[in-house]
Design a protein around this motif. Structure first.
Motif, PDB file in Angstrom:
ATOM      1  N   VAL A  26     -18.182 -27.019  36.851  1.00 18.94           N
ATOM      2  CA  VAL A  26     -18.274 -25.705  37.488  1.00 18.94           C
ATOM      3  C   VAL A  26     -18.860 -25.835  38.896  1.00 18.94           C
ATOM      4  CG1 VAL A  26     -19.437 -23.466  37.406  1.00 18.94           C
ATOM      5  CG2 VAL A  26     -18.413 -24.410  35.344  1.00 18.94           C
ATOM      6  N   VAL A  27     -19.964 -26.556  39.024  1.00 18.39           N
ATOM      7  CA  VAL A  27     -20.589 -26.741  40.337  1.00 18.39           C
ATOM      8  C   VAL A  27     -19.651 -27.501  41.256  1.00 18.39           C
ATOM      9  CG1 VAL A  27     -22.584 -27.649  41.572  1.00 18.39           C
ATOM     10  CG2 VAL A  27     -22.874 -26.718  39.271  1.00 18.39           C
ATOM     11  N   TYR A  28     -19.038 -28.540  40.743  1.00 18.14           N
ATOM     12  CA  TYR A  28     -18.090 -29.353  41.530  1.00 18.14           C
ATOM     13  C   TYR A  28     -16.935 -28.504  42.050  1.00 18.14           C
ATOM     14  CZ  TYR A  28     -14.081 -32.573  41.969  1.00 18.14           C
ATOM     15  OH  TYR A  28     -12.964 -33.235  42.396  1.00 18.14           O
ATOM     16  N   ASN A  29     -16.314 -27.715  41.186  1.00 13.15           N
ATOM     17  CA  ASN A  29     -15.189 -26.885  41.607  1.00 13.15           C
ATOM     18  C   ASN A  29     -15.605 -25.840  42.632  1.00 13.15           C
ATOM     19  OD1 ASN A  29     -13.257 -28.171  40.046  1.00 13.15           O
ATOM     20  ND2 ASN A  29     -13.443 -26.750  38.330  1.00 13.15           N
ATOM     21  N   SER A  30     -16.844 -25.366  42.557  1.00 10.79           N
ATOM     22  CA  SER A  30     -17.286 -24.309  43.467  1.00 10.79           C
ATOM     23  C   SER A  30     -17.365 -24.787  44.913  1.00 10.79           C
ATOM     24  CB  SER A  30     -18.647 -23.766  43.026  1.00 10.79           C
ATOM     25  OG  SER A  30     -19.690 -24.690  43.268  1.00 10.79           O
ATOM     26  N   PHE A  31     -17.348 -26.109  45.144  1.00 11.08           N
ATOM     27  CA  PHE A  31     -17.307 -26.634  46.502  1.00 11.08           C
ATOM     28  C   PHE A  31     -15.919 -26.493  47.126  1.00 11.08           C
ATOM     29  CE2 PHE A  31     -21.162 -28.923  45.214  1.00 11.08           C
ATOM     30  CZ  PHE A  31     -21.911 -28.937  46.382  1.00 11.08           C
ATOM     31  N   LEU A  32     -14.860 -26.388  46.321  1.00 14.89           N
ATOM     32  CA  LEU A  32     -13.493 -26.455  46.828  1.00 14.89           C
ATOM     33  C   LEU A  32     -13.198 -25.434  47.923  1.00 14.89           C
ATOM     34  CD1 LEU A  32     -10.619 -27.547  46.814  1.00 14.89           C
ATOM     35  CD2 LEU A  32     -10.145 -26.163  44.774  1.00 14.89           C
ATOM     36  N   PRO A  33     -13.519 -24.139  47.748  1.00 10.98           N
ATOM     37  CA  PRO A  33     -13.206 -23.188  48.826  1.00 10.98           C
ATOM     38  C   PRO A  33     -13.924 -23.486  50.138  1.00 10.98           C
ATOM     39  CG  PRO A  33     -13.642 -22.029  46.767  1.00 10.98           C
ATOM     40  CD  PRO A  33     -14.069 -23.451  46.569  1.00 10.98           C
ATOM     41  N   GLN A  34     -14.974 -24.284  50.100  1.00 14.32           N
ATOM     42  CA  GLN A  34     -15.727 -24.606  51.313  1.00 14.32           C
ATOM     43  C   GLN A  34     -15.205 -25.846  52.015  1.00 14.32           C
ATOM     44  OE1 GLN A  34     -19.626 -25.044  49.610  1.00 14.32           O
ATOM     45  NE2 GLN A  34     -19.881 -22.858  49.218  1.00 14.32           N
ATOM     46  N   LEU A  35     -14.234 -26.516  51.419  1.00 20.95           N
ATOM     47  CA  LEU A  35     -13.754 -27.788  51.957  1.00 20.95           C
ATOM     48  C   LEU A  35     -12.466 -27.674  52.748  1.00 20.95           C
ATOM     49  CD1 LEU A  35     -14.449 -30.122  48.902  1.00 20.95           C
ATOM     50  CD2 LEU A  35     -15.857 -29.814  50.939  1.00 20.95           C
ATOM     51  N   GLY A  36     -11.798 -26.527  52.700  1.00 22.61           N
ATOM     52  CA  GLY A  36     -10.548 -26.378  53.430  1.00 22.61           C
ATOM     53  C   GLY A  36     -10.071 -24.945  53.413  1.00 22.61           C
ATOM     54  N   GLY A  37      -9.205 -24.619  54.361  1.00 24.08           N
ATOM     55  CA  GLY A  37      -8.639 -23.285  54.438  1.00 24.08           C
ATOM     56  C   GLY A  37      -7.567 -23.070  53.391  1.00 24.08           C
ATOM     57  N   PRO A  38      -6.959 -21.875  53.385  1.00 23.98           N
ATOM     58  CA  PRO A  38      -5.970 -21.544  52.353  1.00 23.98           C
ATOM     59  C   PRO A  38      -4.798 -22.518  52.289  1.00 23.98           C
ATOM     60  CG  PRO A  38      -6.631 -19.581  53.574  1.00 23.98           C
ATOM     61  CD  PRO A  38      -7.245 -20.741  54.280  1.00 23.98           C
ATOM     62  N   ASP A  39      -4.393 -23.074  53.430  1.00 25.39           N
ATOM     63  CA  ASP A  39      -3.241 -23.974  53.435  1.00 25.39           C
ATOM     64  C   ASP A  39      -3.606 -25.409  53.092  1.00 25.39           C
ATOM     65  OD1 ASP A  39      -1.194 -22.093  54.236  1.00 25.39           O
ATOM     66  OD2 ASP A  39      -2.142 -22.055  56.211  1.00 25.39           O
ATOM     67  N   ASP A  40      -4.912 -25.714  52.987  1.00 21.52           N
ATOM     68  CA  ASP A  40      -5.353 -27.088  52.758  1.00 21.52           C
ATOM     69  C   ASP A  40      -5.779 -27.356  51.314  1.00 21.52           C
ATOM     70  OD1 ASP A  40      -5.087 -27.602  55.531  1.00 21.52           O
ATOM     71  OD2 ASP A  40      -7.052 -26.688  55.885  1.00 21.52           O
ATOM     72  N   ARG A  41      -6.095 -26.306  50.562  1.00 20.74           N
ATOM     73  CA  ARG A  41      -6.757 -26.521  49.274  1.00 20.74           C
ATOM     74  C   ARG A  41      -5.860 -27.165  48.231  1.00 20.74           C
ATOM     75  NH1 ARG A  41      -9.545 -20.616  49.109  1.00 20.74           N
ATOM     76  NH2 ARG A  41     -10.712 -20.843  51.064  1.00 20.74           N
ATOM     77  N   ASP A  42      -4.550 -26.898  48.277  1.00 21.10           N
ATOM     78  CA  ASP A  42      -3.658 -27.531  47.302  1.00 21.10           C
ATOM     79  C   ASP A  42      -3.723 -29.049  47.429  1.00 21.10           C
ATOM     80  OD1 ASP A  42      -2.870 -25.019  46.454  1.00 21.10           O
ATOM     81  OD2 ASP A  42      -1.117 -24.962  47.754  1.00 21.10           O
ATOM     82  N   GLY A  43      -3.668 -29.541  48.675  1.00 21.78           N
ATOM     83  CA  GLY A  43      -3.729 -30.976  48.899  1.00 21.78           C
ATOM     84  C   GLY A  43      -5.074 -31.558  48.532  1.00 21.78           C
ATOM     85  N   ILE A  44      -6.154 -30.857  48.862  1.00 24.89           N
ATOM     86  CA  ILE A  44      -7.496 -31.337  48.537  1.00 24.89           C
ATOM     87  C   ILE A  44      -7.675 -31.424  47.023  1.00 24.89           C
ATOM     88  CG2 ILE A  44      -9.949 -30.754  48.647  1.00 24.89           C
ATOM     89  CD1 ILE A  44      -9.399 -29.481  51.393  1.00 24.89           C
ATOM     90  N   SER A  45      -7.291 -30.357  46.322  1.00 32.01           N
ATOM     91  CA  SER A  45      -7.423 -30.350  44.873  1.00 32.01           C
ATOM     92  C   SER A  45      -6.572 -31.441  44.235  1.00 32.01           C
ATOM     93  CB  SER A  45      -7.037 -28.976  44.317  1.00 32.01           C
ATOM     94  OG  SER A  45      -7.194 -28.926  42.914  1.00 32.01           O
ATOM     95  N   SER A  46      -5.359 -31.633  44.735  1.00 33.57           N
ATOM     96  CA  SER A  46      -4.459 -32.641  44.164  1.00 33.57           C
ATOM     97  C   SER A  46      -4.998 -34.046  44.361  1.00 33.57           C
ATOM     98  CB  SER A  46      -3.065 -32.521  44.797  1.00 33.57           C
ATOM     99  OG  SER A  46      -2.472 -31.282  44.484  1.00 33.57           O
ATOM    100  N   ARG A  47      -5.557 -34.319  45.549  1.00 31.85           N
ATOM    101  CA  ARG A  47      -6.110 -35.653  45.790  1.00 31.85           C
ATOM    102  C   ARG A  47      -7.316 -35.918  44.899  1.00 31.85           C
ATOM    103  NH1 ARG A  47      -4.266 -34.354  51.021  1.00 31.85           N
ATOM    104  NH2 ARG A  47      -6.218 -33.337  51.633  1.00 31.85           N
ATOM    105  N   GLY A  48      -8.155 -34.902  44.702  1.00 32.85           N
ATOM    106  CA  GLY A  48      -9.292 -35.083  43.806  1.00 32.85           C
ATOM    107  C   GLY A  48      -8.850 -35.368  42.387  1.00 32.85           C
TER     108      GLY A  48
END
Length: 470
Positions: free
Chosen positions: A163-185
């Motif tokens: 839960v804590v780990y996932n909560s960082f995701l919106p802070q790591l990239g904009g709307p167009d970047d999060r799919d790639g960030i999540s997929s790489r993780g």
């Protein structure tokens, strides 16, 4: 579904704060975030998927007075004075840990949103879970109660850390970047978990001795311990590279624990303001339950219905792990072109094809079973990673931890529905194949529900900016 909540204005404080934390993200920070998936996936694969169930069941059977190499055991143990069949002890522990997880995760999410030190929450939950896993080294002889307590602690801590780990995701990239960030993780997680599992399986296969089940049991225990060590060591990377972003609801000097509980209550009351976010969660609950059931029961289906050997199942498990690495990256690349929503919908069509292919799979055909495992690996990681990033678009700014707490409940807390359906159908038909086909309803209904979510309107209703493509 209509949503009466107006979107946040571009110059609103919430939007400005959300933009600020994203702009401050760096490649080093994102890489650190990826590495927590690498660290924690060892627990999912080596401990949960392969070793812990058989290991703890064997310890419990010894405590019940059964021989370690007995084919079956009808004896009982009495934890806290409750009569429990030795073979039922581990499934009951799983159910209990799920129940506790449902209670803990939303509270952990509320704490993460209020805390000025989110990394500390990640460290505490991760090291508690890893420490409990390493402490499995003391589960010897008939210490089934110790093993059960350590498993519950580790599993609840694991869910809290996610839960804590996932909560960082919106802070790591904009709307167009999060799919790639999540997929790489997610991809790195499958790679790390697969590498440790492969190493442990090589050790077990190399050092096991025919006619010495105690040696095999000891090797399994040390494999479990290795996952705890892996989890703890690689957690140091995200703790070093992630940065503390300002929590929108944090107040210096406030009691984070009591404020977290108060905020959780407010969030539960306010969820009705975001019906489209809830509708997405419902869709995810349904189709993810199908995915989790396929993962959980594939070995049983291969053994009981297809009459495949243990070596075939081990190779297939490893195949799924490593191909899920490439599959997550591939579906992430597709999502950049056509959008995550459409890609997840397409993945559910592929999951439906997997179920139909498994139904038609002939018995004693290891090559075809492995090919089916390869197909599962290619679609598995991407469908999960993109679901996570899609949900990040539907969370009001400053509520990431709380909402990912509810997301994890949808991911873990309801994973009994698919197995229940499978079990009931098998009981009525005495056919694993028909039981497997019953899972089609989760993918079909999940597809229909997800298709019905107006994603762009749902994202705007949560006060966020939609990505360029959905």
């Amino acid at each position: 579904m209509a949503d009466p909540t107006p979107p946040a204005a571009p110059d609103s404080p919430a939007a400005a704060s959300a933009a600020a934390v994203v702009v401050g993200s760096t490649r080093r920070e994102r890489t650190g975030w990826y590495f927590y998936d690498w660290a924690m996936s060892a627990f999912s694969t080596t401990v949960i998927t392969v070793f812990l169930g058989p290991f703890l069941t064997s310890v419990t059977e010894q405590a019940a007075g059964c021989a370690i190499d007995a084919d079956s055991c009808a004896a009982y143990v009495y934890p806290l004075g409750i009569k429990v069949a030795a073979g039922s002890y581990f499934p009951y522990l799983v159910s209990l840990s799920v129940a506790l997880t449902v209670l803990v995760l939303p509270v952990m999410g509320a704490l993460a949103d209020r805390s000025l030190h989110k990394k500390r929450l990640l460290a505490v939950s991760a090291f508690v879970g890893a420490g409990a896993t390493v402490a499995m080294v003391f589960v010897t002889g008939e210490r089934y109660l110790l093993g059960g307590a350590l498993f519950i602690l580790a599993n609840v801590a694991f869910g809290a850390s996610v839960v804590v780990y996932n909560s960082f995701l919106p802070q790591l990239g904009g709307p167009d970047d999060r799919d790639g960030i999540s997929s790489r993780g997610w991809a790195l997680g499958y790679l790390g978990g697969g590498l440790l599992l492969a190493a442990n399986l090589v050790v077990v296969q190399s050092f096991s001795v025919d006619g010495d089940p105690q040696r095999t049991l000891d090797l399994a225990r040390w494999s479990i311990v290795s996952a705890g060590v892996w989890w703890a060591v690689f957690t140091l990377v995200p703790l070093a590279w992630l940065r503390e972003h300002p929590a929108l609801e944090a107040r210096p000097g406030a009691n984070v624990l009591t404020d977290g509980f108060k905020q959780l209550g407010a969030t539960l009351r306010g969820l009705k303001a975001y019906p489209l976010t809830l509708f997405f969660l419902l869709a995810f609950l349904v189709y993810n339950d199908g995915i989790q059931t396929v993962i959980a029961l594939s070995s049983q289906y291969g053994t009981e219905e297809l009459r495949l050997g243990q070596s075939t199942l081990i190779v297939t498990i490893l195949l799924v792990q490593f191909l899920a690495f490439g599959g997550a990256l591939a579906l992430g690349a597709i999502a950049r072109r056509v959008g995550a929503w459409k890609t997840v919908l397409g993945s559910l069509v592929l999951w439906t094809g997997v179920i139909l292919a498994a139904f038609r799979l002939p018995a004693e055909a290891p090559a075809q079973f492995m090919a089916l495992g390869a197909a599962i690996g290619l679609v598995l990681g991407g469908s999960q990673a993109l679901s996570r990033s899609l949900f990040s678009q539907l969370i009001p700014a400053g509520r990431e931890g709380e909402y990912y707490g509810f997301y994890e409940i949808s991911d873990k807390g309801t994973s009994w529905l698919g197995p229940l359906a499978f079990g009931l159908v098998f009981q009525l038909t005495n056919s694993y194949r028909v039981g497997l086909v019953s899972l089609l309803i989760f993918f079909v209904v999940g597809f229909v529900l997800l298709l019905a979510v107006p994603m762009r309107r749902a994202i705007v209703a949560a006060g966020n900016t939609p990505p360029r493509v959905l």
